[in-house]
Design a protein around this motif. Structure first.
Motif, PDB file in Angstrom:
ATOM      1  N   PRO A 220      27.520  42.733  28.540  1.00 20.39           N
ATOM      2  CA  PRO A 220      26.439  43.300  28.880  1.00 20.39           C
ATOM      3  C   PRO A 220      25.885  44.562  28.208  1.00 20.39           C
ATOM      4  O   PRO A 220      24.702  45.170  28.492  1.00 20.39           O
ATOM      5  CB  PRO A 220      26.732  43.902  30.411  1.00 20.39           C
ATOM      6  CG  PRO A 220      28.245  43.389  30.474  1.00 20.39           C
ATOM      7  CD  PRO A 220      28.602  42.577  29.346  1.00 20.39           C
ATOM      8  N   LEU A 221      26.694  45.259  27.659  1.00 20.44           N
ATOM      9  CA  LEU A 221      26.415  46.380  26.843  1.00 20.44           C
ATOM     10  C   LEU A 221      25.723  46.010  25.644  1.00 20.44           C
ATOM     11  O   LEU A 221      24.581  46.717  25.152  1.00 20.44           O
ATOM     12  CB  LEU A 221      27.712  47.075  26.290  1.00 20.44           C
ATOM     13  CG  LEU A 221      28.393  48.143  26.883  1.00 20.44           C
ATOM     14  CD1 LEU A 221      29.521  48.619  26.160  1.00 20.44           C
ATOM     15  CD2 LEU A 221      27.142  49.505  27.063  1.00 20.44           C
ATOM     16  N   GLU A 222      25.804  44.971  25.026  1.00 22.74           N
ATOM     17  CA  GLU A 222      25.022  44.464  23.910  1.00 22.74           C
ATOM     18  C   GLU A 222      24.035  43.266  24.313  1.00 22.74           C
ATOM     19  O   GLU A 222      23.437  42.901  23.244  1.00 22.74           O
ATOM     20  CB  GLU A 222      26.007  44.085  22.565  1.00 22.74           C
ATOM     21  CG  GLU A 222      26.859  45.240  22.381  1.00 22.74           C
ATOM     22  CD  GLU A 222      27.887  44.955  21.217  1.00 22.74           C
ATOM     23  OE1 GLU A 222      27.620  43.803  20.626  1.00 22.74           O
ATOM     24  OE2 GLU A 222      28.544  45.810  21.014  1.00 22.74           O
ATOM     25  N   GLY A 223      24.031  42.840  25.487  1.00 23.30           N
ATOM     26  CA  GLY A 223      23.076  41.744  25.723  1.00 23.30           C
ATOM     27  C   GLY A 223      23.597  40.450  25.116  1.00 23.30           C
ATOM     28  O   GLY A 223      22.827  39.542  24.880  1.00 23.30           O
ATOM     29  N   ASP A 224      24.844  40.201  24.961  1.00 23.18           N
ATOM     30  CA  ASP A 224      25.584  39.069  24.309  1.00 23.18           C
ATOM     31  C   ASP A 224      25.910  38.192  25.308  1.00 23.18           C
ATOM     32  O   ASP A 224      27.139  38.283  26.126  1.00 23.18           O
ATOM     33  CB  ASP A 224      26.545  39.601  23.409  1.00 23.18           C
ATOM     34  CG  ASP A 224      27.266  38.345  22.520  1.00 23.18           C
ATOM     35  OD1 ASP A 224      26.727  37.248  22.652  1.00 23.18           O
ATOM     36  OD2 ASP A 224      28.257  38.692  22.105  1.00 23.18           O
ATOM     37  N   LEU A 225      25.235  36.829  25.435  1.00 23.97           N
ATOM     38  CA  LEU A 225      25.604  36.037  26.604  1.00 23.97           C
ATOM     39  C   LEU A 225      25.354  34.586  26.298  1.00 23.97           C
ATOM     40  O   LEU A 225      24.700  34.292  25.206  1.00 23.97           O
ATOM     41  CB  LEU A 225      24.624  36.427  28.112  1.00 23.97           C
ATOM     42  CG  LEU A 225      23.073  36.466  27.834  1.00 23.97           C
ATOM     43  CD1 LEU A 225      22.606  35.037  27.473  1.00 23.97           C
ATOM     44  CD2 LEU A 225      22.668  37.324  28.788  1.00 23.97           C
ATOM     45  N   ILE A 226      26.273  33.657  26.906  1.00 25.41           N
ATOM     46  CA  ILE A 226      25.767  32.193  26.832  1.00 25.41           C
ATOM     47  C   ILE A 226      25.430  31.598  28.076  1.00 25.41           C
ATOM     48  O   ILE A 226      25.772  32.438  29.001  1.00 25.41           O
ATOM     49  CB  ILE A 226      27.218  31.758  26.248  1.00 25.41           C
ATOM     50  CG1 ILE A 226      28.556  31.996  27.158  1.00 25.41           C
ATOM     51  CG2 ILE A 226      27.593  32.148  24.805  1.00 25.41           C
ATOM     52  CD1 ILE A 226      29.776  31.227  26.856  1.00 25.41           C
ATOM     53  N   PRO A 227      24.569  30.369  28.006  1.00 23.82           N
ATOM     54  CA  PRO A 227      24.400  29.930  29.415  1.00 23.82           C
ATOM     55  C   PRO A 227      25.773  29.144  29.996  1.00 23.82           C
ATOM     56  O   PRO A 227      26.627  28.615  29.154  1.00 23.82           O
ATOM     57  CB  PRO A 227      23.521  28.721  28.893  1.00 23.82           C
ATOM     58  CG  PRO A 227      23.580  28.650  27.401  1.00 23.82           C
ATOM     59  CD  PRO A 227      24.225  29.773  26.860  1.00 23.82           C
ATOM     60  N   LEU A 228      25.970  29.196  31.182  1.00 23.02           N
ATOM     61  CA  LEU A 228      26.992  28.622  31.934  1.00 23.02           C
ATOM     62  C   LEU A 228      26.515  27.549  32.860  1.00 23.02           C
ATOM     63  O   LEU A 228      26.093  27.784  33.968  1.00 23.02           O
ATOM     64  CB  LEU A 228      27.760  29.388  32.434  1.00 23.02           C
ATOM     65  CG  LEU A 228      29.101  30.296  32.110  1.00 23.02           C
ATOM     66  CD1 LEU A 228      29.790  31.219  33.080  1.00 23.02           C
ATOM     67  CD2 LEU A 228      29.932  29.426  31.146  1.00 23.02           C
ATOM     68  N   ASP A 229      26.656  26.327  32.538  1.00 25.23           N
ATOM     69  CA  ASP A 229      26.182  25.268  33.327  1.00 25.23           C
ATOM     70  C   ASP A 229      27.601  24.430  33.652  1.00 25.23           C
ATOM     71  O   ASP A 229      28.591  24.592  33.171  1.00 25.23           O
ATOM     72  CB  ASP A 229      24.974  24.350  32.972  1.00 25.23           C
ATOM     73  CG  ASP A 229      25.418  23.898  31.374  1.00 25.23           C
ATOM     74  OD1 ASP A 229      26.612  23.974  30.942  1.00 25.23           O
ATOM     75  OD2 ASP A 229      24.350  23.505  30.749  1.00 25.23           O
ATOM     76  N   ILE A 230      27.361  23.243  34.593  1.00 22.16           N
ATOM     77  CA  ILE A 230      28.283  22.363  34.842  1.00 22.16           C
ATOM     78  C   ILE A 230      28.933  22.138  33.689  1.00 22.16           C
ATOM     79  O   ILE A 230      30.323  21.953  33.404  1.00 22.16           O
ATOM     80  CB  ILE A 230      28.002  21.543  35.953  1.00 22.16           C
ATOM     81  CG1 ILE A 230      27.818  22.396  37.237  1.00 22.16           C
ATOM     82  CG2 ILE A 230      29.095  20.332  36.127  1.00 22.16           C
ATOM     83  CD1 ILE A 230      27.678  21.395  38.444  1.00 22.16           C
ATOM     84  N   PRO A 231      28.276  21.413  32.785  1.00 18.55           N
ATOM     85  CA  PRO A 231      28.820  20.852  31.399  1.00 18.55           C
ATOM     86  C   PRO A 231      29.785  22.120  30.692  1.00 18.55           C
ATOM     87  O   PRO A 231      30.996  21.431  30.225  1.00 18.55           O
ATOM     88  CB  PRO A 231      27.910  20.402  30.600  1.00 18.55           C
ATOM     89  CG  PRO A 231      26.852  19.850  31.580  1.00 18.55           C
ATOM     90  CD  PRO A 231      26.897  20.990  32.758  1.00 18.55           C
ATOM     91  N   ALA A 232      29.336  23.091  30.762  1.00 22.47           N
ATOM     92  CA  ALA A 232      30.139  24.221  29.909  1.00 22.47           C
ATOM     93  C   ALA A 232      31.379  24.379  30.538  1.00 22.47           C
ATOM     94  O   ALA A 232      32.189  24.721  30.024  1.00 22.47           O
ATOM     95  CB  ALA A 232      29.315  25.629  29.929  1.00 22.47           C
ATOM     96  N   VAL A 233      31.889  24.010  31.886  1.00 20.11           N
ATOM     97  CA  VAL A 233      32.946  24.463  32.547  1.00 20.11           C
ATOM     98  C   VAL A 233      33.822  23.210  32.851  1.00 20.11           C
ATOM     99  O   VAL A 233      34.754  23.255  33.521  1.00 20.11           O
ATOM    100  CB  VAL A 233      32.659  25.196  33.990  1.00 20.11           C
ATOM    101  CG1 VAL A 233      32.171  26.477  33.699  1.00 20.11           C
ATOM    102  CG2 VAL A 233      31.988  24.399  35.035  1.00 20.11           C
TER     103      VAL A 233
END
Ligand code: F6P
Length: 342
Positions: A44-57
């Motif tokens: 959150p400090l650097e706005g670094d994110l990835i999508p998390l959907d059901i296939p991802a987990v």
């Protein structure tokens, strides 16, 4: 509803099980969208994110570590840390942030909620089991299992060579891993940070064990301290939350034992092996339930709260309460183990 998730601090087995529980229930039952922030508070400090959907987990339940990465980044230690987090959460359209962490990560979450109104829900994790307000943290059971197996193995080699084996385990300033693995593994001496130890007494236990024709196994917590003097450290370096990096007491103690008893002594430092690999069944069960209940807290708008285990129930407690003090080993519990010393 768009929910951000992060895992901060030292990793521990079960983090992926929490993420899976959160996402499966949130998507299936509440039609929430999830994103994962990378590397603890750095995300959150650097706005670094990835999508998390059901296939991802899918398939991550038995995997150790964390698919999101972790770090000990402390946003409170950076001049514009809070502003950057607020800006990024707004830019990423995050309605709630699930923070999975120990004392430090949750301490930041409590502050962000109380002082800046950021909608955080906490999930407690740490192999150290030192968070008050929850009976157990996930990761602990796995660490104890790994340490116990190591102690079992060390017994046979210690007996073959009739030498002292000192096993240094993690736990920071709490002796939970040492006490549980020491009892489970039949250690002859257990040393914890909560009670300073007398080296002469340890040597007396060592000698009495040899007199009985057995080789002693000593389990020492990394934060254990001798009666005279301070913590024994390899180096005195600090992490970004100001905690001193522990380890060194095992090596030191083996040296003292050799010097004072004339018996050969060796040290095994279990280190990060205790944190790696697949979680135990108990940790998968606990972490999964924490994930399911954390998403319910988000649905209920119960922010500033952390899920916790009480008996077999999952309850909610203020995050601030959980981080206010360390949960350390009660002297009476430690005394119980004393019958096996020597
Ligand atoms: O808090 C978990 C823990 O594994 C402690 O038991 C240990 O003192 C510390 O983290 C080690 O930290 P690091 O992985 O940063 O060396």
């Amino acid at each position: 509803m768009r929910v951000g998730v992060l895992t901060g601090g030292g990793d521990c087995p079960g983090l992926n099980a929490v993420i899976r529980g959160l996402v499966r229930k949130g998507v299936q039952e509440y039609a929430y969208e999830f994103v994962g922030y990378r590397d603890g508070w750095r995300g959150p400090l650097e706005g670094d994110l990835i999508p998390l959907d059901i296939p991802a987990v899918r398939g991550i339940l038995p995997r150790g570590g964390t698919i999101l990465g972790s770090s000990r980044t402390n946003p409170l230690g950076q001049p514009d840390g809070i502003r950057r987090i607020k800006d990024n959460l707004a830019k990423d359209e995050i309605d709630a942030l699930v923070t999975i962490g120990g004392e430090d990560t949750l301490g930041v979450a409590a502050k962000l909620y109380e002082e800046y109104g950021i909608k955080c829900v906490g999930v407690p994790k740490t192999i150290d089991n030192d968070l008050s307000a929850t009976d157990y943290t996930f990761g602990f059971d796995t660490a104890v299992g790994i340490a116990t197996e190591a102690i079992d193995r060390l017994h046979t080699t210690a007996e073959s060579h009739m030498r002292v084996l000192v096993v240094e385990v993690m736990g920071r300033h709490a002796g939970w891993i040492a006490l549980h693995s020491g009892l489970a593994g039949g250690a002859n001496v257990i040393l914890i940070p909560e009670q300073r130890f007398d080296v002469e007494q340890v040597c007396a236990w060592v000698s009495s064990r040899f007199r009985a024709s057995y080789a002693p196994i000593i389990v020492v917590a990394e934060g254990a301290m001798p009666q005279d003097g301070d913590a024994v450290l390899k180096d005195g370096s600090l992490d970004s939350f100001g905690h001193v990096r522990l380890s060194g007491v095992g090596e030191w103690l083996a040296g003292e034992i050799e010097r004072r008893t004339g018996k050969e002594a060796r040290t095994t430092v279990l280190g990060h092996v205790q944190r790696g690999g697949t979680p135990s069944a108990f940790d998968r069960w606990l972490a999964t339930r924490f994930g399911l209940h954390a998403v319910d807290a988000v649905r209920d708008g119960d922010f500033g709260m952390m899920v916790a285990l009480r008996g077999t129930d999952i309850v909610r407690v203020p995050i601030a309460e959980a981080t206010a003090r360390l949960k350390t080993v009660d002297p009476a519990l430690y005394e119980e183990a004393g019958v096996f010393f020597g």
